[in-house]
Design a protein around this motif. Structure first.
Motif, short mmCIF file in Angstrom:
data_model
loop_
_atom_site.label_atom_id
_atom_site.label_comp_id
_atom_site.label_asym_id
_atom_site.label_seq_id
_atom_site.Cartn_x
_atom_site.Cartn_y
_atom_site.Cartn_z
N THR A 89 15.67 9.94 10.24
CA THR A 89 17.03 9.42 10.32
C THR A 89 17.19 8.53 11.54
O THR A 89 17.74 7.42 11.43
CB THR A 89 18.05 10.58 10.35
N ALA A 92 15.30 5.33 10.81
CA ALA A 92 15.95 4.50 9.79
C ALA A 92 17.20 3.83 10.34
O ALA A 92 17.49 2.67 10.03
CB ALA A 92 16.29 5.33 8.56
N LEU A 93 17.96 4.54 11.15
CA LEU A 93 19.17 3.96 11.73
C LEU A 93 18.84 2.86 12.75
O LEU A 93 19.60 1.91 12.91
CB LEU A 93 20.02 5.04 12.39
N GLN A 98 14.88 -0.23 7.16
CA GLN A 98 14.53 1.12 6.71
C GLN A 98 15.73 1.92 6.21
O GLN A 98 15.62 3.11 5.94
CB GLN A 98 13.83 1.89 7.84
N HIS A 99 16.88 1.28 6.05
CA HIS A 99 18.09 2.00 5.63
C HIS A 99 17.97 2.64 4.25
O HIS A 99 18.69 3.58 3.95
CB HIS A 99 19.31 1.08 5.70
N HIS A 101 15.87 4.60 3.26
CA HIS A 101 15.45 6.00 3.43
C HIS A 101 16.63 6.95 3.59
O HIS A 101 16.51 8.14 3.35
CB HIS A 101 14.49 6.13 4.61
N LEU A 102 17.77 6.39 3.98
CA LEU A 102 18.96 7.21 4.13
C LEU A 102 19.47 7.73 2.79
O LEU A 102 20.25 8.67 2.74
CB LEU A 102 20.06 6.43 4.87
N VAL A 103 19.01 7.11 1.70
CA VAL A 103 19.37 7.59 0.36
C VAL A 103 18.14 7.97 -0.45
O VAL A 103 18.24 8.24 -1.64
CB VAL A 103 20.21 6.53 -0.43
N ILE A 106 14.98 10.97 3.06
CA ILE A 106 15.70 11.79 4.03
C ILE A 106 16.59 12.83 3.33
O ILE A 106 16.48 14.03 3.62
CB ILE A 106 16.49 10.91 5.03
N PRO A 107 17.45 12.42 2.38
CA PRO A 107 18.22 13.45 1.66
C PRO A 107 17.33 14.41 0.87
O PRO A 107 17.67 15.59 0.73
CB PRO A 107 19.13 12.66 0.73
#
Length: 127
Positions: A89, A92-93, A98-99, A101-103, A106-107
């Protein structure tokens, strides 16, 4: 009500199979599952992760036969998934590329931790 041991066994098989399918996930949805450009096979780091998760997946599937006898493996999966998701996270932030990966992964890691954690606690209480 559902038997928590049977639900835990089913979750171990499902998530174990998904761990074994990490490579195809990266091929079909690279922005959510791969951390590099190009084919997953072109990156040594990614292939190492694939090998580790395929091994974990095989052991999770095997643990489905006797979940409580494999409690340390399952709790390792819970804790390592949370730690892994936390590190990813932050990464990715920090990188707009790499955003995805936030969906994606990572989840998925947090879902594994949540499902295994809840089912382990329920299975332990039912003993």
């Amino acid at each position: 009500m559902f038997d928590s041991n049977r639900l835990l066994s089913a979750a171990l098989i499902i998530f174990g199979a998904i761990c074994c399918l990490l490579y195809p996930l990266a091929v079909f949805w690279p922005s959510g599952w791969a951390w590099h450009e190009g084919s997953p096979a072109e990156n040594n780091y990614y292939m190492m992760i694939v090998a580790i998760y395929a091994t974990l997946g095989a052991f999770l599937i095997r643990a489905a036969k006797a979940p409580m006898a494999n409690a340390s493996l399952i709790w390792f999966t819970v804790v390592s998934s949370i730690v892994h998701a936390g590190v990813m996270t932050v990464q990715a932030l920090a990188n707009p590329m790499q955003h995805g990966h936030l969906v994606g992964d990572i989840p998925a890691l947090l879902l594994v931790a949540l499902v295994f954690g809840v089912l382990m606690r329920k299975a332990h209480r039912s003993r």
